[in-house]
Design a protein around this motif. Structure first.
Motif, PDB file in Angstrom:
ATOM      1  N   ILE A 110      32.141 -23.358  80.228  1.00 25.38           N
ATOM      2  CA  ILE A 110      32.465 -23.430  81.658  1.00 25.38           C
ATOM      3  C   ILE A 110      31.392 -22.681  82.437  1.00 25.38           C
ATOM      4  O   ILE A 110      30.909 -21.623  82.025  1.00 25.38           O
ATOM      5  CB  ILE A 110      33.859 -22.821  81.917  1.00 25.38           C
ATOM      6  N   CYS A 158      35.716 -18.788  79.113  1.00 27.44           N
ATOM      7  CA  CYS A 158      34.882 -19.732  79.880  1.00 27.44           C
ATOM      8  C   CYS A 158      33.506 -19.847  79.241  1.00 27.44           C
ATOM      9  O   CYS A 158      32.992 -20.958  79.038  1.00 27.44           O
ATOM     10  CB  CYS A 158      34.745 -19.263  81.326  1.00 27.44           C
ATOM     11  N   MET A 177      33.960 -20.633  88.424  1.00 28.49           N
ATOM     12  CA  MET A 177      35.397 -20.644  88.732  1.00 28.49           C
ATOM     13  C   MET A 177      35.608 -20.630  90.236  1.00 28.49           C
ATOM     14  O   MET A 177      34.779 -20.110  90.997  1.00 28.49           O
ATOM     15  CB  MET A 177      36.081 -19.428  88.101  1.00 28.49           C
ATOM     16  N   CYS A 219      36.906 -14.845  81.431  1.00 25.30           N
ATOM     17  CA  CYS A 219      35.454 -15.062  81.528  1.00 25.30           C
ATOM     18  C   CYS A 219      34.853 -15.314  80.151  1.00 25.30           C
ATOM     19  O   CYS A 219      33.989 -16.187  79.995  1.00 25.30           O
ATOM     20  CB  CYS A 219      34.784 -13.864  82.185  1.00 25.30           C
ATOM     21  N   LEU A 253      28.789 -16.518  84.992  1.00 23.49           N
ATOM     22  CA  LEU A 253      29.722 -17.423  85.649  1.00 23.49           C
ATOM     23  C   LEU A 253      29.599 -17.279  87.158  1.00 23.49           C
ATOM     24  O   LEU A 253      29.628 -16.176  87.694  1.00 23.49           O
ATOM     25  CB  LEU A 253      31.166 -17.106  85.229  1.00 23.49           C
TER      26      LEU A 253
END
Length: 257
Positions: A119, A114, A122, A111, A145
């Motif tokens: 990012i 990411c 997921m 995480c 996320l």
């Protein structure tokens, strides 16, 4: 609010999300493929983490994952390739992969990486929803996320509503309980499933994936959800064309060019 939520706030229909396997067809094509997808009009990108036992994937993506691993792709290498990707790309990026490589990397480390590389979410198809709620939800939320969950025609209404209440981003509607792979059209049973989920008036938007390969399947998905996810068809094209030509050909096939 991360980029996935921003996308659905400004665009609620005809969204195109494209999947490819990192490290395929060549180890160093990841950034080029991402750049071409954004430049030519994809709304969101799912970057596949290659794994030796991709149980939800059909032959095309299985073969791509095998080749990517032979090319030397790993999660550590992928994050290195994605370093500073946000200087080039601003559309949402999602990592899609199986639990084993993520756990080997360490979930919180994953995480954190990411977040550091930009990012937005997921997809981990083999992450049990109960485990997500009990062990991983708070960590993912700490790093802003979205954990995207899959639903299938066999998923109960109770489970779908529980997923809707406890996840963000969007709900990934798998068109069938089979593995990934291109289809020419969706039969009546699949369309009944699309209508049933639409009638639930869920909080999260929905995207339909598995089997989107041409204009008919793309248009059907867009009529029944906010858009479609294409994977196998694009991975096939990457085996035959340069990334730029593969993206252009995909858009032509689904009627977006």
């Amino acid at each position: 609010m991360n980029r996935i939520q921003q996308l659905f706030d400004r665009k609620r229909e005809n969204i195109l999300s494209v999947y490819f396997t990192a490290g395929y067809p060549a180890l160093d094509t990841t950034r080029e493929i991402i750049g071409e997808l954004q430049q030519q009009g994809a709304d969101m990108i799912e970057i596949g983490i290659p794994f030796s036992d991709p149980m939800a994937d059909g032959e095309v993506i299985q073969n791509a994952a095998t080749q990517a691993l032979r090319n030397g792709m790993s999660l550590h290498k992928l994050f290195a390739q994605l370093h500073d990707i946000r200087s080039e790309v601003d559309i949402p990026l999602i990592l899609m992969g199986y639990l084993n490589p993520v756990m080997q990397y360490g979930f919180e480390n994953f995480c954190r990486s990411c977040r550091e590389t930009g990012i937005d979410g997921m997809i981990i198809p083999d992450l049990p929803f109960k485990d997500y709620l009990e062990k991983y939800k708070a960590i993912a939320e700490k790093y802003d996320l979205d954990v995207i969950m899959l639903v299938t025609p066999e998923t109960s209404e109770e489970r779908i509503r529980l997923i809707d209440e406890n996840t963000g981003g969007f709900i990934y509607m798998v068109s069938s309980a089979a593995t990934t792979g291109a289809q020419q059209s969706f039969d009546e049973a699949k369309q009944e499933y699309f209508h049933r989920i639409a009638a639930m008036n869920l909080r999260n938007p929905r995207l339909i994936g598995f089997g989107i390969s041409n204009r008919e399947t793309f248009d059907t998905a867009c009529r029944n959800a906010s858009g479609a996810i294409i994977g196998s068809q694009f991975v096939k094209l990457l085996a035959q064309e340069t990334p730029a030509k593969a993206v252009a050909r995909l858009l032509e096939m689904i009627g977006k060019k």
